[in-house]
Design a protein around this motif. Structure first.
Motif, mmCIF file in Angstrom:
data_model
loop_
_atom_site.group_PDB
_atom_site.id
_atom_site.type_symbol
_atom_site.label_atom_id
_atom_site.label_comp_id
_atom_site.label_asym_id
_atom_site.label_seq_id
_atom_site.Cartn_x
_atom_site.Cartn_y
_atom_site.Cartn_z
ATOM 1 N N ASP A 150 51.611 -19.162 30.442
ATOM 2 C CA ASP A 150 50.319 -19.951 29.858
ATOM 3 C C ASP A 150 49.680 -20.911 30.745
ATOM 4 N N ARG A 151 50.419 -21.718 31.187
ATOM 5 C CA ARG A 151 49.933 -22.747 32.285
ATOM 6 C C ARG A 151 49.159 -22.006 33.654
ATOM 7 N N ILE A 152 50.248 -21.203 34.115
ATOM 8 C CA ILE A 152 49.748 -20.252 35.269
ATOM 9 C C ILE A 152 48.406 -19.907 35.063
ATOM 10 N N GLU A 153 48.421 -18.926 33.990
ATOM 11 C CA GLU A 153 47.017 -18.436 33.704
ATOM 12 C C GLU A 153 45.935 -19.503 33.477
ATOM 13 N N SER A 154 46.140 -20.387 32.752
ATOM 14 C CA SER A 154 45.098 -21.430 32.429
ATOM 15 C C SER A 154 44.766 -22.019 33.882
ATOM 16 N N LEU A 155 45.718 -22.295 34.572
ATOM 17 C CA LEU A 155 45.228 -22.997 35.986
ATOM 18 C C LEU A 155 44.620 -21.764 36.901
ATOM 19 N N LEU A 156 44.888 -20.797 36.856
ATOM 20 C CA LEU A 156 44.279 -19.555 37.467
ATOM 21 C C LEU A 156 42.830 -19.364 37.060
ATOM 22 N N GLY A 157 42.792 -19.155 35.704
ATOM 23 C CA GLY A 157 41.279 -19.047 35.123
ATOM 24 C C GLY A 157 40.862 -17.698 35.331
ATOM 25 N N THR A 158 41.832 -16.608 35.710
ATOM 26 C CA THR A 158 41.275 -15.232 35.792
ATOM 27 C C THR A 158 42.401 -14.729 34.795
ATOM 28 N N GLU A 159 42.035 -13.124 34.554
ATOM 29 C CA GLU A 159 42.973 -12.539 34.031
ATOM 30 C C GLU A 159 43.882 -11.719 34.438
ATOM 31 N N ASN A 160 44.471 -11.879 35.934
ATOM 32 C CA ASN A 160 45.241 -11.439 36.462
ATOM 33 C C ASN A 160 46.654 -11.300 35.801
ATOM 34 N N PRO A 161 47.410 -10.261 36.252
ATOM 35 C CA PRO A 161 48.754 -10.155 35.545
ATOM 36 C C PRO A 161 49.682 -11.060 36.270
ATOM 37 N N VAL A 162 50.434 -11.912 35.512
ATOM 38 C CA VAL A 162 51.255 -12.901 35.984
ATOM 39 C C VAL A 162 52.738 -12.746 35.467
ATOM 40 N N VAL A 163 53.742 -12.860 36.514
ATOM 41 C CA VAL A 163 55.182 -12.656 36.035
ATOM 42 C C VAL A 163 55.767 -14.096 36.567
#
Ligand SMILES: NC(=O)c1ccc[n+]([C@@H]2O[C@H](COP(=O)([O-])OP(=O)(O)OC[C@H]3O[C@@H](n4cnc5c(N)ncnc54)[C@H](OP(=O)(O)O)[C@@H]3O)[C@@H](O)[C@H]2O)c1
Length: 303
Positions: free
Chosen positions: A118-131
């Motif tokens: 969640d934190r990585i996605e919000s810092l990134l601010g895009t909808e990239n797949p994150v693992v």
């Protein structure tokens, strides 16, 4: 049938594209070596980034891949990026990836202790797949233990690609993210506990008259053999311990002294404390990014 057969047609890195590693420190370099040695990704498809130019030249020379401070131009051709910086550096790195033209479908794999998807996605601010992954340093000798979980935009195929990366340096299992702080404390920090235990046992050998180097070899090979027996036999460690505990023998005497020293509760408290600290590491990225994305607060990262 291999456990990856359902999606094994999906290459770990798409043809003509690259794999980037941000942070060529202990773990970044270990993963690059493992990827190359296992043949999962060829050296000609890998690039890495680090902060310090002299660290970059040294890493480039030992790894045989380009390692640069200024990696922005490489980002758009990356199919997969491994984030291997300390948690406190994550806000800066994720913002720089976004600003460098990160493709929407590039898979990001973070190994940061304590930092949620969640934190990585919000810092990134895009909808990239994150693992999110939690490896450990025995990856250096191909005996790492990693767990992985998918972020909100990552599919089974993304998770499978991540598993294939970490299987290049040991074992890898998928696991619910709710357990990640516990895993960080148990297997992420675990090599540290094992080294301390081995050091203490080697000292014990010296106390009873063995030369230090011999004592260390006896202890390390015994640890390796005992671990292999647990993994290969699938038997409970208590059953294996019973097998070596002869009535009125030496082993039961030694075991009772360990119990008198409360070894079980000491180990449990150690893992409990490390789990709390793992949770706090994630919180540290929030404070840093709230203050300023360029603020370089102490690395506060390892675990
Ligand atoms: N070590 C372990 O046992 C272990 C196990 C599992 C997971 N992890 C996680 O893995 C991550 C890395 O740990 P590590 O032990 O490999 O740390 P490390 O050896 O300090 O490596 C991190 C590297 O990233 C560089 N870096 C910092 N900011 C950067 C930026 N903006 N761009 C590019 N590179 C940058 C650092 O450079 P400087 O040193 O110049 O800042 C350093 O060389 C941490 O998040 C940790 O939680 C570690």
């Amino acid at each position: 049938m291999s456990k990856h057969s359902l999606s094994s047609n999906t290459p770990v890195v798409a043809d003509g594209m690259t794999l980037g590693v941000i942070g060529a420190g202990v773990m970044g370099q270990t993963l690059i070596r493992g990827l190359i040695a296992s043949g999962v990704v060829g050296a000609d498809r890998i690039w890495a980034a680090d902060k310090n130019p002299s660290a970059c030249s040294k890493a480039a020379e030992t790894l045989g891949v380009p390692v640069e401070t200024d990696y922005g131009r490489r980002v758009p051709a990356a199919d997969l990026i491994l984030i291997c910086v300390k948690p406190a550096d994550a806000p800066v790195v994720l913002a720089s990836l976004r600003n460098a033209g990160l493709r929407r479908d590039t898979l990001l794999i973070s190994i940061l202790a304590g930092v949620s998807t969640d934190r990585i996605e919000s810092l990134l601010g895009t909808e990239n797949p994150v693992v999110r992954a939690m490896p450990n340093t025995p990856a250096i000798v191909g005996e790492g233990m990693t767990v992985v979980c998918a972020g909100s935009s990552a599919s089974k195929i993304h998770l499978d690609r991540a598993e294939r990366i970490f299987e290049g340096v040991g074992k890898c299992l998928p696991l619910d993210e709710v357990h990640f702080n516990a895993v960080t404390a148990l297997s992420g920090s675990g090599p540290g506990y094992q080294f301390l235990i081995m050091e203490a046992l080697a000292d014990a050998g010296v106390r009873v008259g063995l030369p230090r180097q011999l004592a260390l070899t006896l202890v390390a090979q015994t640890a390796l053999g005992a671990a292999k027996m647990v993994l290969d036999s699938g038997r409970h460690p208590a059953a294996l311990r019973d097998d070596v505990t002869t009535p009125a023998g030496c082993t039961i005497g030694g075991l009772l002294m360990l119990e008198d020293g409360r070894i079980r509760s000491v180990l449990a408290r150690a893992v409990e404390e490390a789990t709390k600290i793992a949770a706090q590491l994630g919180a540290s990225t929030s404070k840093i990014s709230e203050n300023s994305a360029s603020h370089r607060a102490g690395s506060g990262g390892g675990h």
